[in-house]
Scaffold this motif. Structure first.
Motif, short mmCIF file in Angstrom:
data_model
loop_
_atom_site.label_atom_id
_atom_site.label_comp_id
_atom_site.label_asym_id
_atom_site.label_seq_id
_atom_site.Cartn_x
_atom_site.Cartn_y
_atom_site.Cartn_z
N ARG A 98 17.56 9.80 5.40
CA ARG A 98 17.09 8.65 6.18
C ARG A 98 17.96 7.40 6.04
NH1 ARG A 98 11.64 6.86 5.74
NH2 ARG A 98 11.88 6.78 3.49
N GLU A 115 9.92 0.90 -3.86
CA GLU A 115 11.12 0.16 -3.46
C GLU A 115 10.74 -1.18 -2.80
OE1 GLU A 115 15.04 2.13 -2.03
OE2 GLU A 115 13.80 1.83 -0.27
N GLY A 144 4.85 5.94 4.45
CA GLY A 144 5.65 7.00 5.06
C GLY A 144 5.90 6.80 6.54
N VAL A 169 0.85 -1.20 0.00
CA VAL A 169 0.00 0.00 0.00
C VAL A 169 0.88 1.24 0.00
CG1 VAL A 169 -1.84 1.24 1.19
CG2 VAL A 169 -1.75 -1.25 1.32
N SER A 228 8.92 4.71 -1.19
CA SER A 228 9.02 3.53 -0.31
C SER A 228 8.20 2.39 -0.88
CB SER A 228 8.50 3.84 1.09
OG SER A 228 9.34 4.76 1.71
N ALA A 229 6.98 2.70 -1.32
CA ALA A 229 6.11 1.64 -1.86
C ALA A 229 6.74 1.01 -3.10
CB ALA A 229 4.73 2.21 -2.18
N HIS A 247 14.58 13.33 4.63
CA HIS A 247 14.99 13.15 3.23
C HIS A 247 15.98 11.99 3.03
CE1 HIS A 247 15.64 14.14 -0.92
NE2 HIS A 247 16.95 14.15 -0.71
N MET A 299 12.00 5.53 -9.82
CA MET A 299 11.48 4.43 -8.98
C MET A 299 10.19 3.87 -9.59
SD MET A 299 13.62 4.31 -6.37
CE MET A 299 12.83 3.65 -4.92
N ALA A 316 3.38 0.86 3.22
CA ALA A 316 4.55 1.70 2.91
C ALA A 316 4.06 3.11 2.61
CB ALA A 316 5.30 1.11 1.71
N GLY A 318 1.95 5.08 -2.62
CA GLY A 318 2.29 5.53 -3.96
C GLY A 318 3.58 6.32 -4.00
N ARG A 345 3.07 9.35 -6.27
CA ARG A 345 3.91 10.40 -5.71
C ARG A 345 5.40 10.08 -5.95
NH1 ARG A 345 3.04 14.10 -1.80
NH2 ARG A 345 0.90 13.38 -1.58
N HIS A 354 -2.85 2.00 -4.48
CA HIS A 354 -2.66 3.42 -4.17
C HIS A 354 -4.00 4.14 -4.18
CE1 HIS A 354 -0.99 7.30 -3.81
NE2 HIS A 354 -1.02 7.63 -5.08
N ARG A 355 -4.14 5.11 -3.28
CA ARG A 355 -5.45 5.76 -3.10
C ARG A 355 -5.80 6.79 -4.17
NH1 ARG A 355 -4.22 9.23 2.40
NH2 ARG A 355 -2.53 10.51 1.60
P1 NAP Z 1 5.74 9.58 0.93
O1 NAP Z 1 6.57 10.11 -0.19
O2 NAP Z 1 5.14 10.51 1.89
O3 NAP Z 1 4.57 8.71 0.26
C1 NAP Z 1 3.59 8.13 1.05
C2 NAP Z 1 2.56 7.49 0.13
O4 NAP Z 1 1.60 6.81 0.94
C3 NAP Z 1 1.83 8.51 -0.71
O5 NAP Z 1 1.63 7.99 -2.01
C4 NAP Z 1 0.50 8.67 0.03
O6 NAP Z 1 -0.58 8.92 -0.82
C5 NAP Z 1 0.31 7.30 0.64
N1 NAP Z 1 -0.46 7.40 1.88
C6 NAP Z 1 -0.18 8.17 2.98
N2 NAP Z 1 -1.09 7.97 3.93
C7 NAP Z 1 -1.97 7.06 3.45
C8 NAP Z 1 -3.12 6.44 3.97
N3 NAP Z 1 -3.57 6.72 5.20
N4 NAP Z 1 -3.78 5.55 3.21
C9 NAP Z 1 -3.33 5.24 1.96
N5 NAP Z 1 -2.23 5.79 1.41
C10 NAP Z 1 -1.55 6.68 2.15
O7 NAP Z 1 6.56 8.52 1.83
P2 NAP Z 1 7.73 7.51 1.40
O8 NAP Z 1 7.37 6.79 0.17
O9 NAP Z 1 8.02 6.72 2.61
O10 NAP Z 1 8.95 8.46 1.10
C11 NAP Z 1 9.41 9.39 2.09
C12 NAP Z 1 10.68 10.09 1.59
O11 NAP Z 1 11.76 9.15 1.50
C13 NAP Z 1 10.52 10.69 0.21
O12 NAP Z 1 11.27 11.87 0.16
C14 NAP Z 1 11.14 9.66 -0.70
O13 NAP Z 1 11.62 10.18 -1.91
C15 NAP Z 1 12.26 9.11 0.17
N6 NAP Z 1 12.59 7.72 -0.22
C16 NAP Z 1 13.54 7.54 -1.17
C17 NAP Z 1 13.88 6.25 -1.58
C18 NAP Z 1 14.93 6.06 -2.61
O14 NAP Z 1 15.21 6.98 -3.33
N7 NAP Z 1 15.53 4.89 -2.71
C19 NAP Z 1 13.21 5.15 -1.04
C20 NAP Z 1 12.24 5.37 -0.09
C21 NAP Z 1 11.92 6.67 0.32
P3 NAP Z 1 -0.75 10.32 -1.60
O15 NAP Z 1 0.26 10.26 -2.70
O16 NAP Z 1 -2.16 10.28 -2.04
O17 NAP Z 1 -0.47 11.37 -0.57
#
Ligand code: NAP
Length: 319
Positions: A285, A158, A239, A150, A155-156, A283, A185, A237, A152, A180, A174-175
């Protein structure tokens, strides 16, 4: 109880690196371990990108080594969770497990971030029984099984890509109908034939039978119908949340709750309080970046206690 020179909250790579540096500087740090001693790396298996380990190292072993290294130089550890702090007066006060009080001249906050959960029926009961927030930790248990991921974001993407090593099929749920995640990726996930997509659906419940996950019930935002997506594993996944609620807004944070540090060092809005690791970095992490900021925080504390630290934090400028 006497006054400590520095208390460090949290024992991920940031807190433990700060503990090593502070202990070697003869500051006798008191380290409060937190809910998850060792932090998020204890939930992972092999770490392949921490410099110095050409053949990789297991996450728990790396953290255990860091802890031993800090202990060797005199860091004192207490098991427990910092439940409150009082930063209005000096020395600062830290409450552990709601009852035990400690006072300190300076504070390093390295409490990290925790995975967000969906908060839907059936989810918390199934955590560890089919619901997971860590593909690296739990993917292995889903060999040849159907999995949903779950989210978008990156993280999802990856996690889903990683899980195709084990699963028979991975569906990203994804909702919304746009992702995103970064282009690169997304493309990697889209190019993977084992990944299927279910967009514009909202998860409503985790369904289990006899303690085993059967699937994720979703509401289709186009058809307005609810249906069950069958799966034996559900990876959430969506966040992370920074672990800053216990600070009760005594330190400036961004709107999500991540601590805002000076762009030049690890100072927070409160003089004598420093932050490092994921709690102030949404960022990068990474274990190595967290460890780097932990080193900086301990060096900043050392200067602060000597009276030579220039507190240049301000809400103006680059914040
Ligand atoms: P994120 O970018 O905040 O994405 C969270 C996703 O979960 C969004 O698509 C969001 O939907 C969805 N979401 C949030 N709450 C939800 C809920 N209650 N129900 C259903 N869906 C929900 O978080 P992340 O993917 O963990 O990434 C965080 C940061 O780490 C980012 O800057 C990312 O680029 C970085 N990161 C980088 C890498 C890499 O480069 N290898 C890997 C992992 C993470 P919406 O889109 O509708 O808001």
């Amino acid at each position: 109880m006497g006054e400590h020179k520095v208390i460090i909250l949290g024992t991920g790579p940031a807190g433990l690196t700060a503990a090593i540096y502070a202990a070697r500087a003869n500051l006798n740090p008191l380290v409060v371990e937190g809910n998850e001693p060792g932090g998020q790396l204890t939930l992972t298996t092999e770490i392949e990108n921490f410099p110095g380990f050409p053949d990789a190292i297991m996450g728990p072993e790396l953290m255990d080594n860091m802890r031993k290294q800090a202990e060797r130089f005199g860091a004192e550890f207490i098991f427990g969770l910092a439940t409150a702090v009082d930063l209005h007066e000096r020395p600062f006060r830290v409450t552990v497990n709601e009852t035990d009080e400690f006072s300190t001249q300076s504070l390093i906050i390295s409490t990290g971030a925790s995975a967000k959960m969906l908060g839907i029926p059936g989810e918390s009961e199934a955590l560890g029984h089919g619901v997971s927030t860590c593909a690296t930790c739990d993917g292995f248990f889903f060999r040849d099984k159907k999995i949903v991921v779950v989210g978008g974001g990156d993280s999802a993407m990856e996690e889903a890509t990683f899980l195709t090593k084990f699963a028979s099929e991975v569906t990203i749920i994804h909702r919304r109908d746009t992702l995103r995640a970064s282009k690169v990726m997304q493309e990697r996930a889209r190019d993977n034939p084992k990944i299927k997509w279910l967009m514009n659906v909202t998860p409503v419940a985790v369904k289990s039978e006899n303690n085993q996950v059967k699937g994720l019930e979703v509401h289709d935002n186009d058809t307005q119908k609810t249906r069950l997506v069958e799966a034996e594993g559900i990876f959430v996944a969506i966040g992370h949340n920074p672990n800053t609620a216990f600070l009760k807004a005594q330190v400036e944070t961004d709107k999500v709750g991540y601590i805002i540090c000076s762009p030049h060092n690890t100072a927070t809005s409160v003089e004598g309080v420093f932050a490092c690791g994921d709690v102030m970095d949404s960022h990068y992490r990474q274990a190595i970046t967290a460890a780097g900021t932990g080193c900086r925080a301990a060096m900043d504390v050392e200067k602060y206690l000597e009276g030579s630290f220039v507190h240049d934090w301000s809400l103006s400028g680059s914040h």
